[in-house]
Write an enzyme that holds these catalytic residues in place. Structure first.
Site, mmCIF file in Angstrom:
data_model
loop_
_atom_site.group_PDB
_atom_site.id
_atom_site.type_symbol
_atom_site.label_atom_id
_atom_site.label_comp_id
_atom_site.label_asym_id
_atom_site.label_seq_id
_atom_site.Cartn_x
_atom_site.Cartn_y
_atom_site.Cartn_z
ATOM 1 N N GLU A 116 5.436 -9.067 5.969
ATOM 2 C CA GLU A 116 4.726 -10.341 6.106
ATOM 3 C C GLU A 116 3.337 -10.237 5.484
ATOM 4 O O GLU A 116 2.700 -9.183 5.549
ATOM 5 C CB GLU A 116 4.609 -10.660 7.603
ATOM 6 C CG GLU A 116 4.225 -12.078 7.915
ATOM 7 C CD GLU A 116 4.283 -12.361 9.426
ATOM 8 O OE1 GLU A 116 5.293 -12.038 10.088
ATOM 9 O OE2 GLU A 116 3.286 -12.914 9.929
ATOM 10 N N ASP A 152 -0.142 -12.583 5.620
ATOM 11 C CA ASP A 152 -0.660 -13.740 6.381
ATOM 12 C C ASP A 152 -2.078 -14.172 6.056
ATOM 13 O O ASP A 152 -2.975 -13.329 6.035
ATOM 14 C CB ASP A 152 -0.804 -13.369 7.872
ATOM 15 C CG ASP A 152 0.496 -13.159 8.568
ATOM 16 O OD1 ASP A 152 1.480 -13.778 8.184
ATOM 17 O OD2 ASP A 152 0.503 -12.360 9.529
ATOM 18 N N GLU A 175 -4.490 -16.777 8.167
ATOM 19 C CA GLU A 175 -4.557 -17.652 9.338
ATOM 20 C C GLU A 175 -5.985 -18.177 9.471
ATOM 21 O O GLU A 175 -6.931 -17.392 9.504
ATOM 22 C CB GLU A 175 -4.172 -16.895 10.608
ATOM 23 C CG GLU A 175 -2.693 -16.547 10.647
ATOM 24 C CD GLU A 175 -2.287 -15.848 11.931
ATOM 25 O OE1 GLU A 175 -1.314 -16.286 12.564
ATOM 26 O OE2 GLU A 175 -2.961 -14.866 12.308
ATOM 27 N N THR A 209 -6.577 -12.268 8.084
ATOM 28 C CA THR A 209 -5.444 -11.877 7.239
ATOM 29 C C THR A 209 -4.750 -10.676 7.872
ATOM 30 O O THR A 209 -5.355 -9.934 8.655
ATOM 31 C CB THR A 209 -5.898 -11.506 5.812
ATOM 32 O OG1 THR A 209 -6.890 -10.481 5.884
ATOM 33 C CG2 THR A 209 -6.454 -12.706 5.079
ATOM 34 N N ARG A 214 -2.827 -5.004 11.247
ATOM 35 C CA ARG A 214 -3.755 -4.716 10.141
ATOM 36 C C ARG A 214 -4.685 -5.907 9.925
ATOM 37 O O ARG A 214 -4.937 -6.327 8.799
ATOM 38 C CB ARG A 214 -2.978 -4.446 8.853
ATOM 39 C CG ARG A 214 -2.089 -3.206 8.921
ATOM 40 C CD ARG A 214 -1.623 -2.820 7.525
ATOM 41 N NE ARG A 214 -0.828 -1.611 7.552
ATOM 42 C CZ ARG A 214 0.509 -1.580 7.606
ATOM 43 N NH1 ARG A 214 1.193 -2.705 7.628
ATOM 44 N NH2 ARG A 214 1.138 -0.428 7.621
#
Ligand code: NAG
Ligand code: NAG
Length: 299
Positions: free
Chosen positions: A112, A114, A116, A130, A140
């Site tokens: 994934e 990300d 956000e 992130t 992470r």
């Protein structure tokens, strides 16, 4: 002759300046996105009635109210490529809301990538969080403030993903890079196709000041606007293990395998000025520094 050389130098300097202005010399910035309407690559995932379409589907708006948020996903799955969209975040009092743009594969050992965006009270700064998951493992997180108000105008958010690196860009400024360090035994997403997702939902149990600021439902609906949808990826079946055009697309080429100096400078600027949390330096949570962080240019 001397004069000619002098003239030549000026022409050279002028050409370089023009190229620099055009961003040609910096080289490794992702190719300019080609915007296509929402419906070409995306479908709503849930709460279809909370998505509105404008300009023949070139622009859309997601809305969140106390009944539901909403989201959309790409029709196709991709192994590597360049993915971007422009978003104008929920304005005003957006505390408790999260707007996400991410890519993910399926299954328990999923990968994934990300973005956000955590809302805030009117006039207080959003946080961009992130994360990268490999083989089902995340943890992470990095968090930054943005150098602009993301609710005032559209800004582009993009991911460049190839066999060598994952780069998170905000308006073509790299804010994070996750290098492929497989030779050090660190997982890297490379053999599970991902879909692209976006959603707007209520996360007031954690998003704003760690959950202290709750969503003010009297301000609903909360609306995030989107445009300039762009996908240039190696489309593959969900179960593909490799990209059929591996090594042949622009994002595979040498200049996209690492950031260039100009990009590293920008990334260092973001790290220095805007970073508020980095899992790599959270010794309380991770007493042993994750291996990828030791390669300090990479984390
Ligand atoms: C919201 O604003 C407060 C300052 O009032 C800040 O501490 C926080 O980091 C901001 N962002 C989020 C998402 O909590
Ligand atoms: C929620 O919004 C209403 C209407 O604007 C306002 O009167 C109220 O003070 C807000 N509550 C919080 C916790 O901000």
């Amino acid at each position: 002759m001397g004069e000619k050389r002098y003239q030549g130098a000026w022409i050279y300097a002028y050409t370089m300046a023009v190229l620099l202005l055009m961003g040609v010399v910096t080289g490794a910035a992702p190719k300019k996105p080609i915007a296509v309407p929402f419906g070409k690559n995306y479908v709503p995932t849930w709460a279809f009635d909370h998505i509105k379409y404008f300009n023949g589907g070139s622009n859309i708006q997601l809305s969140l109210d106390k009944y539901t948020g909403t989201g959309f996903q790409s029709k196709g799955s991709y192994l590597f490529g360049h993915f971007s969209m422009q978003i104008k975040m929920v304005p005003g009092d957006s505390a408790g809301t999260v707007t996400a743009f991410y890519m993910a594969s399926e299954g328990s050992e999923h990968d994934e990538i990300d973005f956000e965006f955590l809302g805030n009270r009117t006039g207080k700064p959003y946080i961009l969080q992130t994360n990268v998951f490999t083989g089902g493992k995340g943890d992470r997180e990095q968090r930054i403030y943005l150098w602009f108000d993301p609710t005032k105008a559209f800004h582009s958010y993009s991911v460049l993903w190839n066999l060598y690196q994952i780069v998170f860009f905000v308006d073509d400024i790299p804010i994070r890079v996750f290098k492929n360090n497989k030779h050090l035994g660190i997982g890297f997403p490379f053999n599970q196709p991902m879909k692209v997702y976006s959603s707007l939902w209520n996360a007031d149990d954690w998003a704003t000041r760690g959950g202290l600021e709750k969503t003010n439902w009297s301000k609903a609906p909360f609306v995030a606007a989107y445009k300039n949808f762009h996908i240039d990826g190696c489309q593959s079946s969900v179960n593909a293990k490799y990209c059929a055009t591996q090594g042949k697309r622009w994002w595979d080429q040498k200049k996209y395998r690492d950031l260039d100096d100009y990009q590293w400078r920008h990334l260092r600027w973001v790290r220095k000025k805007y970073t508020i949390y980095n899992y790599c330096s959270d010794r309380k949570r991770l007493p042993i520094m994750p291996r990828e962080c030791k390669r300090d240019r990479d984390a």
